[in-house]
Design a protein around this motif. Structure first.
Motif, PDB file in Angstrom:
ATOM      1  N   SER A  79      -6.037  -2.386   3.250  1.00 36.80           N
ATOM      2  CA  SER A  79      -5.140  -2.171   2.271  1.00 36.80           C
ATOM      3  C   SER A  79      -5.354  -2.316   0.761  1.00 36.80           C
ATOM      4  CB  SER A  79      -3.609  -2.751   2.795  1.00 36.80           C
ATOM      5  OG  SER A  79      -4.098  -4.039   2.825  1.00 36.80           O
ATOM      6  N   LYS A  80      -6.127  -3.509   0.525  1.00 34.72           N
ATOM      7  CA  LYS A  80      -6.419  -3.628  -0.816  1.00 34.72           C
ATOM      8  C   LYS A  80      -7.484  -2.769  -1.208  1.00 34.72           C
ATOM      9  CE  LYS A  80      -6.775  -7.455  -2.779  1.00 34.72           C
ATOM     10  NZ  LYS A  80      -7.054  -8.929  -3.374  1.00 34.72           N
ATOM     11  N   VAL A  81      -8.283  -2.130  -0.484  1.00 33.30           N
ATOM     12  CA  VAL A  81      -9.204  -1.156  -1.011  1.00 33.30           C
ATOM     13  C   VAL A  81      -8.616   0.010  -1.304  1.00 33.30           C
ATOM     14  CG1 VAL A  81     -11.182   0.240  -0.182  1.00 33.30           C
ATOM     15  CG2 VAL A  81     -11.238  -2.282   0.128  1.00 33.30           C
ATOM     16  N   TYR A  82      -7.649   0.628  -0.224  1.00 39.74           N
ATOM     17  CA  TYR A  82      -7.161   1.868  -0.596  1.00 39.74           C
ATOM     18  C   TYR A  82      -6.176   1.990  -1.650  1.00 39.74           C
ATOM     19  CZ  TYR A  82      -8.344   4.684   3.592  1.00 39.74           C
ATOM     20  OH  TYR A  82      -8.985   5.376   4.198  1.00 39.74           O
ATOM     21  N   ILE A  83      -5.590   0.603  -1.952  1.00 40.69           N
ATOM     22  CA  ILE A  83      -4.802   0.720  -3.234  1.00 40.69           C
ATOM     23  C   ILE A  83      -5.810   0.638  -4.665  1.00 40.69           C
ATOM     24  CG2 ILE A  83      -3.454  -0.960  -4.603  1.00 40.69           C
ATOM     25  CD1 ILE A  83      -2.069  -1.996  -2.344  1.00 40.69           C
ATOM     26  N   GLY A  84      -6.875   0.141  -4.403  1.00 41.26           N
ATOM     27  CA  GLY A  84      -7.883   0.158  -5.535  1.00 41.26           C
ATOM     28  C   GLY A  84      -8.231   1.670  -5.615  1.00 41.26           C
TER      29      GLY A  84
ATOM     30  N   LEU B 111      -8.186 -10.024   8.787  1.00 42.12           N
ATOM     31  CA  LEU B 111      -8.795  -9.565   7.526  1.00 42.12           C
ATOM     32  C   LEU B 111      -9.067  -8.070   7.489  1.00 42.12           C
ATOM     33  CD1 LEU B 111     -10.384 -11.664   5.828  1.00 42.12           C
ATOM     34  CD2 LEU B 111     -12.438 -11.079   7.155  1.00 42.12           C
TER      35      LEU B 111
ATOM     36  N   VAL C 274      -6.929  -5.652   8.225  1.00 41.28           N
ATOM     37  CA  VAL C 274      -5.937  -4.944   7.579  1.00 41.28           C
ATOM     38  C   VAL C 274      -5.812  -5.286   6.052  1.00 41.28           C
ATOM     39  CG1 VAL C 274      -3.449  -4.590   7.803  1.00 41.28           C
ATOM     40  CG2 VAL C 274      -4.665  -4.614   9.781  1.00 41.28           C
ATOM     41  N   VAL C 275      -5.891  -6.487   5.782  1.00 44.75           N
ATOM     42  CA  VAL C 275      -5.631  -6.963   4.191  1.00 44.75           C
ATOM     43  C   VAL C 275      -6.704  -6.200   3.372  1.00 44.75           C
ATOM     44  CG1 VAL C 275      -6.013  -8.857   2.847  1.00 44.75           C
ATOM     45  CG2 VAL C 275      -4.747  -9.189   4.996  1.00 44.75           C
ATOM     46  N   MET C 276      -8.046  -6.387   3.871  1.00 45.97           N
ATOM     47  CA  MET C 276      -8.982  -5.631   3.173  1.00 45.97           C
ATOM     48  C   MET C 276      -8.759  -4.254   3.031  1.00 45.97           C
ATOM     49  SD  MET C 276     -10.619  -8.319   2.268  1.00 45.97           S
ATOM     50  CE  MET C 276     -11.493  -7.322   0.825  1.00 45.97           C
TER      51      MET C 276
ATOM     52  N   LEU D  56       0.967  -1.144   0.023  1.00 46.04           N
ATOM     53  CA  LEU D  56      -0.077  -0.059  -0.022  1.00 46.04           C
ATOM     54  C   LEU D  56       0.658   1.153  -0.034  1.00 46.04           C
ATOM     55  CD1 LEU D  56      -2.856   1.645   0.681  1.00 46.04           C
ATOM     56  CD2 LEU D  56      -2.110   1.206   2.901  1.00 46.04           C
TER      57      LEU D  56
ATOM     58  N   VAL E  27      -1.788   7.162   5.612  1.00 46.27           N
ATOM     59  CA  VAL E  27      -2.891   5.945   5.746  1.00 46.27           C
ATOM     60  C   VAL E  27      -2.324   4.604   6.635  1.00 46.27           C
ATOM     61  CG1 VAL E  27      -4.743   4.296   4.838  1.00 46.27           C
ATOM     62  CG2 VAL E  27      -4.419   6.716   4.048  1.00 46.27           C
ATOM     63  N   ALA E  28      -1.062   4.302   5.940  1.00 45.55           N
ATOM     64  CA  ALA E  28      -0.216   3.085   6.319  1.00 45.55           C
ATOM     65  C   ALA E  28      -0.099   3.283   7.808  1.00 45.55           C
ATOM     66  CB  ALA E  28       1.035   3.070   5.494  1.00 45.55           C
TER      67      ALA E  28
ATOM     68  N   PHE F 131      -8.648  -2.496 -10.434  1.00 44.41           N
ATOM     69  CA  PHE F 131      -7.688  -1.772  -9.517  1.00 44.41           C
ATOM     70  C   PHE F 131      -7.160  -1.932  -8.449  1.00 44.41           C
ATOM     71  CE2 PHE F 131     -11.261   0.997 -11.749  1.00 44.41           C
ATOM     72  CZ  PHE F 131     -10.389   1.673 -12.649  1.00 44.41           C
ATOM     73  N   GLU F 132      -6.987  -3.408  -8.309  1.00 46.97           N
ATOM     74  CA  GLU F 132      -6.664  -3.912  -7.112  1.00 46.97           C
ATOM     75  C   GLU F 132      -5.070  -4.957  -7.591  1.00 46.97           C
ATOM     76  OE1 GLU F 132      -9.057  -6.423  -4.745  1.00 46.97           O
ATOM     77  OE2 GLU F 132     -10.263  -4.316  -4.244  1.00 46.97           O
TER      78      GLU F 132
ATOM     79  N   TYR G 168      -6.804   4.510  -4.884  1.00 46.07           N
ATOM     80  CA  TYR G 168      -5.665   5.247  -5.328  1.00 46.07           C
ATOM     81  C   TYR G 168      -5.704   5.159  -6.926  1.00 46.07           C
ATOM     82  CZ  TYR G 168      -1.109   7.340  -5.960  1.00 46.07           C
ATOM     83  OH  TYR G 168      -0.020   7.951  -6.466  1.00 46.07           O
ATOM     84  N   GLU G 169      -5.475   3.912  -7.454  1.00 46.77           N
ATOM     85  CA  GLU G 169      -5.256   3.551  -8.788  1.00 46.77           C
ATOM     86  C   GLU G 169      -6.428   3.982  -9.856  1.00 46.77           C
ATOM     87  OE1 GLU G 169      -3.716  -0.564  -9.509  1.00 46.77           O
ATOM     88  OE2 GLU G 169      -1.867   0.259  -8.494  1.00 46.77           O
ATOM     89  N   GLU G 170      -7.595   3.792  -9.130  1.00 49.83           N
ATOM     90  CA  GLU G 170      -8.742   4.432  -9.804  1.00 49.83           C
ATOM     91  C   GLU G 170      -8.512   6.021  -9.917  1.00 49.83           C
ATOM     92  OE1 GLU G 170     -12.174   3.018  -8.026  1.00 49.83           O
ATOM     93  OE2 GLU G 170     -13.517   3.778  -9.462  1.00 49.83           O
TER      94      GLU G 170
END
Lengths: 123, 142, 321
Positions: free
Chosen positions: B91-96, B85, B87-89, A92, B42-43, C181-182, B98-100
C-alpha cells in the motif's frame, strides 16, 4: 472424566463453528458490498472476531501447554497487526481514488466536524 | 463399557471436525481468489489477499493439531508476519507511485513539454504504467 | 631565515608568474591576455525535443503493424513458435514425470548408502536432533558456505550497480527526503512498529538459536530478522535506521561472519580428513549448547542473510544506506 472430555470437545467445536460461520459471512459480504471501504468492514470482522473464535476453539482442544502459548502469540499478533493493515489500505484508497465523493463524504477539516457534532448533541 | 472404544470415538470426532473446517476454508479461499482476480481497484485485491492470509493461518493451525506437529505453529506465525508486512509495503509503494505520477503531470502542464516526450518517459517507468492501466480499468467498470 | 615578502614585490617574481601560468589564469608569454574559462558544452532544449520526436517518428514508422507486412508476419510467427515451444516443454516434462519411479520404492536410484548413513549415524556424528540442519551445516558445510558467499556477492553487485553518490548539498537534502512520495510519519504505523519490531526480531533470534533442535535455522531466521528491519524502515524512515545500521556495519558483520565460518569449517575438515582429535564437544543432543559447530555457524549464516535482506531493500528503495 470421559464426560469432561466430551464437554471440552463440545465447547471447542462450538467456538470453531462460530468462527467458521463468521468466515462464511465475511466472504458473503465481500461479494455483496459494492465499494472497497464497505468491503474492508467485512474483512476486518473476519480478521479479528473470526480468527479469535476459531483459534480459541483450537486452544481449548489443545489443553494447557507450549502450543497454546504459541497460538495466543498468533492471535495477539493478528489483533495488533490487522487494524494497521486496514488503516494503510483505507489510506491507499482515499489517496488514489479521484472521484471518492461519489461513494462517501470527505471532510478535511476535523475541527469543524467536531463542532457540528457537538451542536447536534446540544439540540 | 470399555474406555478404549469411547476414546477412539472421541478421536474420530476431533478428526471429523478438523476435516470439516479444512474443506470449508478451502472453498472460502477459492471464493476469495475470485474476488482478488475480479476486484476492480488495487485496494480490492489487497483486501482479498489479506483475507486469504487470515484463512490460511487458521488452516495451518488446524493442520498443526491434526498432524500433531507443533512446529507448524512457528510457520503460521511467520506467515502472519509476512502477510502483514506485504500489505503494508504494497500500500505504501502504491501511494508513492500515484503521488509521483500526479506530481509529474503537474510539472508537465506547467512547463508545457511536448506530449510525445512525456509518453516516452512514461514507457520507461513500467510500474507507473501498470498502476495507470489498472486505474483505467477500475474507472471503466465503475 | 625566511622573510615575508610584500604582495607587490612578490607579484614581480618569476615564481609568481610560473604559478599563475600553471594554474591557467594567465599566459606569461602573451603578457596581458587573460585566459577565458572554458564553458561546458550544453545542448539546447529544442534540439533535444526535436531528436526525441524524430526517434518517436522512426519508431512509429518501423513498428506500424498496419502497414509493415514483414513486421506483422514476424510477430505472427513469433507468437505461434512461443505457444508451440511452451506446449512442447509441457509434454516433455509430463512424459519425464510419468516415467519416474513412485515415491518411497526401494529400487530408487537415490536409495543408496549415503542417506542410510545420514539417517543411522547422523545424530551421534553431528549431535543435531534436526538431521536436515546436521546435513547442511556439518556434512555439506562447504556447500552452505558457497551459498552465503553467493548472497554476499549478490549484495556487492547490487551495491556496484545501484549505489548513488551524493554530489552537492541540495541533492543530499533531496536524497535524505527519500520518502517524498510516501505517507510520512504515520503515527498508527509507528506505534504498531514499536510493539511489533522487537517481537519479530526476538522470534528470528529464537528460530536461529533453535536451528539444530527444531525446524528452522540460519536462512529462515535471518529472513525473519530482515523482515523486522524492513518494517522498522517503512515506519520510521532511513534517518532513524541509519543510527544503528550503515554501510560500515554491513561490511563488518559480513566480513566477520564469513571469515569465522571459513576458518571454523576449515579447521573441522582438516582435523576430520587427517583423523585428528578436533576438541569440539558435541554435548547432549537436544540442549541449546550442543552439536559442536552447528550453532555458531547458524548464527553466522543468519547474520549474513539478515543484512542481505535489508541491504537489498534499502538499495532498491533509495540507492543508499
Amino acid at each position: 472424566m470421559e464426560i469432561l472430555e466430551w464437554v471440552r470437545f463440545m465447547i471447542g467445536a462450538i467456538f470453531i463453528l462460530i468462527g467458521l460461520c463468521i468466515f462464511i459471512i465475511e466472504v458473503f459480504g465481500i461479494f455483496r458490498f459494492d465499494y472497497v471501504l464497505n468491503r474492508m468492514h467485512m474483512a476486518a470482522m473476519g480478521d479479528t472476531l473470526g480468527i479469535g473464535c476459531s483459534l480459541l476453539g483450537l486452544m481449548i482442544f489443545c489443553g494447557l501447554n507450549f502450543e497454546t502459548f504459541k497460538i495466543i502469540m498468533i492471535v495477539m499478533f493478528f489483533w495488533i497487526a490487522s487494524p494497521v493493515c486496514s488503516h494503510m489500505l483505507s489510506k491507499l484508497e482515499v489517496t488514489t481514488n479521484e472521484n471518492l465523493t461519489e461513494h462517501c463524504e470527505r471532510r478535511d477539516d476535523l475541527a469543524e466536524l467536531e463542532r457540528e457534532l457537538e451542536e447536534e448533541a446540544k439540540c | 463399557m470399555n474406555v478404549k472404544e469411547s476414546l477412539s470415538v472421541l478421536d474420530k470426532a476431533y478428526q471429523s471436525i478438523f476435516w470439516v473446517v479444512l474443506i470449508v476454508l478451502a472453498v472460502l479461499l477459492f471464493m476469495c481468489l475470485i474476488r482478488a482476480i475480479k476486484g476492480p481497484r488495487v485496494a480490492d485485491r489487497l483486501v482479498a489477499v489479506n483475507m486469504m492470509g487470515t484463512m490460511v493461518m487458521v488452516m495451518i493451525t488446524v493442520l498443526a493439531l491434526l498432524l500433531k506437529e507443533s512446529y507448524l505453529l512457528d510457520i503460521g506465525l511467520i506467515y502472519a508476519m509476512v502477510s502483514f508486512l506485504a500489505v503494508v509495503m504494497l500500500s505504501k509503494v502504491y501511494i508513492g507511485i500515484y503521488e509521483e505520477k500526479v506530481r509529474k503531470k503537474e510539472t508537465v502542464t506547467e512547463t508545457g513539454i511536448d506530449k510525445r516526450a512525456v509518453t516516452e518517459t512514461k514507457v520507461e517507468n513500467v510500474a507507473v504504467k501498470e498502476a495507470e492501466t489498472e486505474q483505467k480499468a477500475g474507472n471503466e467498470k465503475e | 631565515m625566511s622573510k615575508l615578502v610584500p604582495q607587490e614585490k612578490y607579484e614581480k617574481t618569476k615564481a609568481f608568474h610560473f604559478w599563475r601560468w600553471l594554474s591557467g589564469t594567465k599566459d606569461p608569454y602573451l603578457d596581458h591576455v587573460e585566459m577565458k574559462e572554458q564553458k561546458e558544452w550544453k545542448e539546447e532544449e529544442q534540439t533535444i525535443q526535436d531528436r526525441m520526436n524524430e526517434r518517436q517518428m522512426i519508431h512509429d514508422a518501423v513498428y506500424d503493424m498496419g502497414r509493415n507486412k514483414k513486421q506483422r508476419l514476424f510477430h505472427g510467427i513469433y507468437v505461434a513458435v512461443a505457444i508451440i515451444f511452451c506446449f512442447l516443454l509441457l509434454v516433455i516434462l509430463l512424459y519425464t514425470v510419468s516415467n519416474l519411479p513412485p515415491t518411497g520404492s526401494p529400487e530408487k536410484a537415490v536409495n543408496n548408502e549415503v542417506p542410510e548413513r545420514y539417517i543411522e549415524k547422523g545424530l551421534q556424528e553431528t549431535g543435531a536432533v534436526n538431521i536436515v540442519t546436521g546435513m547442511i551445516l556439518d556434512y555439506r558445510a562447504f556447500d552452505t558456505f558457497g551459498e552465503s558467499n553467493v548472497l554476499f556477492i549478490a549484495t556487492v553487485t547490487v551495491l556496484i550497480l545501484l549505489h548513488y553518490t551524493k554530489k552537492d548539498a541540495a541533492a543530499k537534502k533531496e536524497e535524505a527526503n527519500d520518502r517524498a512520495f510516501e505517507p510520512k510519519n504515520d503515527t498508527i504505523l509507528q506505534v504498531c512498529a514499536t510493539i511489533l519490531v522487537p517481537i519479530i526480531i526476538l522470534f528470528g533470534i529464537y528460530v536461529i538459536l533453535n536451528g539444530h533442535i527444531s525446524p528452522g535455522g540460519g536462512f529462515s531466521g535471518g529472513a525473519i530478522i530482515g523482515a523486522g528491519l524492513i518494517l522498522h524502515v517503512s515506519a520510521f524512515g532511513f534517518v532513524k535506521t541509519e543510527k544503528f545500521f550503515t554501510e560500515k556495519t554491513y561490511k563488518i558483520i559480513c566480513f566477520v561472519a564469513l571469515t569465522f565460518y571459513c576458518l571454523a569449517k576449515s579447521y573441522s575438515f582438516f582435523t576430520g580428513a587427517n583423523h585428528l582429535e578436533s576438541h569440539i564437544p558435541l554435548g547432549t543432543p537436544g540442549a541449546i549448547l550442543s552439536s559442536g559447530l552447528i550453532l555458531p555457524l547458524n548464527i553466522c549464516v543468519g547474520l549474513v542473510v539478515a543484512c542481505t535482506m535489508y541491504t537489498f531493500y534499502a538499495m532498491f528503495r533509495k540507492g543508499d544506506f
